[in-house]
Design a protein around this motif. Structure first.
Motif, PDB file in Angstrom:
ATOM      1  N   ARG A 180       5.656  -6.400   7.404  1.00 49.61           N
ATOM      2  CA  ARG A 180       4.633  -5.809   6.537  1.00 49.61           C
ATOM      3  C   ARG A 180       5.107  -5.596   5.105  1.00 49.61           C
ATOM      4  NH1 ARG A 180       2.558  -1.441  11.084  1.00 49.61           N
ATOM      5  NH2 ARG A 180       1.133  -2.867  12.179  1.00 49.61           N
ATOM      6  N   VAL A 181       6.413  -5.472   4.921  1.00 50.42           N
ATOM      7  CA  VAL A 181       6.931  -5.320   3.558  1.00 50.42           C
ATOM      8  C   VAL A 181       7.519  -6.641   3.050  1.00 50.42           C
ATOM      9  CG1 VAL A 181       7.346  -2.851   3.726  1.00 50.42           C
ATOM     10  CG2 VAL A 181       9.156  -4.432   4.401  1.00 50.42           C
TER      11      VAL A 181
ATOM     12  N   VAL B  19      -9.281  -7.676  -6.846  1.00 55.24           N
ATOM     13  CA  VAL B  19      -8.526  -7.782  -5.592  1.00 55.24           C
ATOM     14  C   VAL B  19      -8.188  -6.382  -5.118  1.00 55.24           C
ATOM     15  CG1 VAL B  19      -6.493  -8.718  -4.464  1.00 55.24           C
ATOM     16  CG2 VAL B  19      -7.536  -9.967  -6.364  1.00 55.24           C
ATOM     17  N   GLU B  20      -8.419  -6.145  -3.834  1.00 56.94           N
ATOM     18  CA  GLU B  20      -8.234  -4.812  -3.251  1.00 56.94           C
ATOM     19  C   GLU B  20      -7.227  -4.872  -2.103  1.00 56.94           C
ATOM     20  OE1 GLU B  20     -11.055  -1.400  -1.102  1.00 56.94           O
ATOM     21  OE2 GLU B  20     -11.871  -3.380  -1.612  1.00 56.94           O
ATOM     22  N   SER B  21      -6.282  -3.931  -2.088  1.00 57.56           N
ATOM     23  CA  SER B  21      -5.302  -3.860  -1.006  1.00 57.56           C
ATOM     24  C   SER B  21      -5.866  -3.049   0.152  1.00 57.56           C
ATOM     25  CB  SER B  21      -4.015  -3.204  -1.515  1.00 57.56           C
ATOM     26  OG  SER B  21      -3.102  -3.027  -0.455  1.00 57.56           O
ATOM     27  N   LEU B  22      -5.767  -3.621   1.368  1.00 60.49           N
ATOM     28  CA  LEU B  22      -6.215  -2.945   2.584  1.00 60.49           C
ATOM     29  C   LEU B  22      -5.090  -2.989   3.609  1.00 60.49           C
ATOM     30  CD1 LEU B  22      -9.815  -4.448   2.852  1.00 60.49           C
ATOM     31  CD2 LEU B  22      -9.199  -2.187   1.994  1.00 60.49           C
ATOM     32  N   LYS B  23      -4.162  -2.034   3.494  1.00 59.96           N
ATOM     33  CA  LYS B  23      -2.978  -1.971   4.357  1.00 59.96           C
ATOM     34  C   LYS B  23      -2.187  -3.271   4.262  1.00 59.96           C
ATOM     35  CE  LYS B  23      -4.620   1.568   7.544  1.00 59.96           C
ATOM     36  NZ  LYS B  23      -4.862   1.947   8.948  1.00 59.96           N
ATOM     37  N   ASP B  24      -2.151  -4.064   5.329  1.00 57.54           N
ATOM     38  CA  ASP B  24      -1.339  -5.283   5.338  1.00 57.54           C
ATOM     39  C   ASP B  24      -2.064  -6.483   4.727  1.00 57.54           C
ATOM     40  OD1 ASP B  24       0.550  -3.801   6.738  1.00 57.54           O
ATOM     41  OD2 ASP B  24      -0.343  -4.339   8.659  1.00 57.54           O
TER      42      ASP B  24
ATOM     43  N   ILE C  50      -1.321 -10.725   3.154  1.00 57.33           N
ATOM     44  CA  ILE C  50      -0.333 -10.812   2.093  1.00 57.33           C
ATOM     45  C   ILE C  50      -0.324  -9.467   1.382  1.00 57.33           C
ATOM     46  CG2 ILE C  50      -2.026 -11.732   0.459  1.00 57.33           C
ATOM     47  CD1 ILE C  50       0.179 -13.342  -0.866  1.00 57.33           C
ATOM     48  N   SER C  51       0.812  -9.059   0.857  1.00 62.11           N
ATOM     49  CA  SER C  51       0.856  -7.788   0.135  1.00 62.11           C
ATOM     50  C   SER C  51       0.257  -7.960  -1.254  1.00 62.11           C
ATOM     51  CB  SER C  51       2.301  -7.288   0.008  1.00 62.11           C
ATOM     52  OG  SER C  51       3.021  -8.089  -0.905  1.00 62.11           O
TER      53      SER C  51
END
Length: 243
Positions: free
Chosen positions: A96-97, A159-164, A181-182
Motif C-alpha cells: 500500500r505504500v 484527482v482524488e485519493s481514496l485510501k489505496d 496507485i498512490s
C-alpha cells in the motif's frame, strides 16, 4: 553503469551492519549513510535524496511503515523502499505504500540482490523514458483492473485519493476512473507545469480552476481546500496569474 544511492535504517546493530555489508558487495549500490531510527532517517532522506532506502519496520517512536506513509504524503521525489523485517504480516501494508520489495529476516545476499535488482530495473527503465511529461504530452496510462487505460490530460477535472486507490474525475460526463496507485505515484506521472497537488487527497489541473477563495479553489461546482503545507507553492502560482 547506473549507481543507486542508498540509506540503511535499522535499530538492531547486527542487522544494520549486515545491510551495510550487502550494499558494499553490490557494484551498483552506494551507501550514502545509515542510522538506527526512523526519525533521523526522515531528515537524512530529505537531505541526501537517496534512490533507495532499506528500511526496518519495527522501531521505537516512529516505525518504518509510519515513515513510509509520511514520505508518500510529502511533495517531491520519493525514494524506492525495500522493507527489512522479522515479521511477515506487514506485506500487504508494504504494498500500500508502494514498497518495491519486502525482505524477511534473516535474508541471504541472494535475496537482497534480487530486491536491489528490482530497483535497478525500475531506475534503468525510467531513464530510457522522459522523467517528466513535456507540454506536448497529451495522455497518461493507468492500470484499471486488468488493463491499461489511456487518459487524456485535457479531460482530467481533478484527482482524488481514496485510501489505496485514486479516482480520476473526467470532463463531459465521462465515467470516473479508479486505479490502484498512490496519489504520490500519480503525482510523479503528471506534468508539474499543468497539475498541482493542493492537499493530502487532491491533485488539480491548473487550467481547470474556475475561481479561487482565501483557502479553496473551485472546479465547476466542486470546492477543494488548499492544504496548509501546499499554500505557499499555490500562492506563488496565483501571484504569477495575477501579474
Amino acid at each position: 553503469m547506473t549507481v543507486l544511492k542508498c540509506i540503511a535504517v535499522d535499530d538492531e546493530p547486527l542487522a544494520l551492519k549486515l545491510v551495510e555489508t550487502f550494499i558494499a558487495q553490490t557494484p551498483f549500490l552506494q551507501l550514502s549513510c545509515s542510522c538506527d531510527n526512523a526519525v533521523e532517517a526522515m531528515g537524512l532522506i530529505r537531505e541526501q535524496q537517496p534512490d533507495v532506502v532499506f528500511l526496518d519496520i519495527n522501531m521505537p517512536n516512529l516505525t518504518g511503515m509510519e515513515l513510509a506513509r509520511l514520505l508518500n504524503e510529502q511533495p517531491g521525489p520519493l525514494p524506492k523502499i525495500i522493507f527489512t523485517t522479522a515479521y511477515n504480516h506487514y506485506a500487504i501494508e508494504g504494498y500500500r505504500v508502494n514498497a518495491v520489495d519486502y525482505l524477511l529476516k534473516p535474508f541471504s545476499y541472494e535475496e537482497f540482490l534480487r530486491a536491489a535488482n528490482k530497483v535497478l530495473h525500475i531506475s534503468e527503465e525510467s531513464s530510457n523514458q522522459p522523467q517528466s511529461f513535456t507540454l506536448d504530452d497529451e495522455f497518461i496510462f493507468l492500470k484499471v483492473e486488468y488493463q491499461w487505460v489511456r487518459i487524456s490530460l485535457k479531460d482530467i477535472l481533478y484527482v482524488e485519493s481514496l485510501k489505496d486507490y485514486v479516482k480520476v474525475h473526467l470532463e463531459d460526463n465521462q465515467k470516473s476512473v479508479m486505479s490502484l496507485i498512490s496519489l504520490k505515484a500519480l503525482e510523479e506521472k503528471l506534468p508539474s507545469s499543468k497539475f498541482m497537488r493542493i492537499n493530502r487527497s487532491f491533485i488539480v489541473p491548473l487550467d481547470k480552476i474556475n475561481s479561487i477563495s482565501k483557502n479553496s479553489i473551485f472546479i465547476n461546482k466542486t470546492e477543494i481546500t488548499v492544504g496548509e503545507q501546499y499554500k505557499e507553492t499555490f500562492k506563488t502560482i496565483v501571484e504569477k496569474w495575477l501579474k
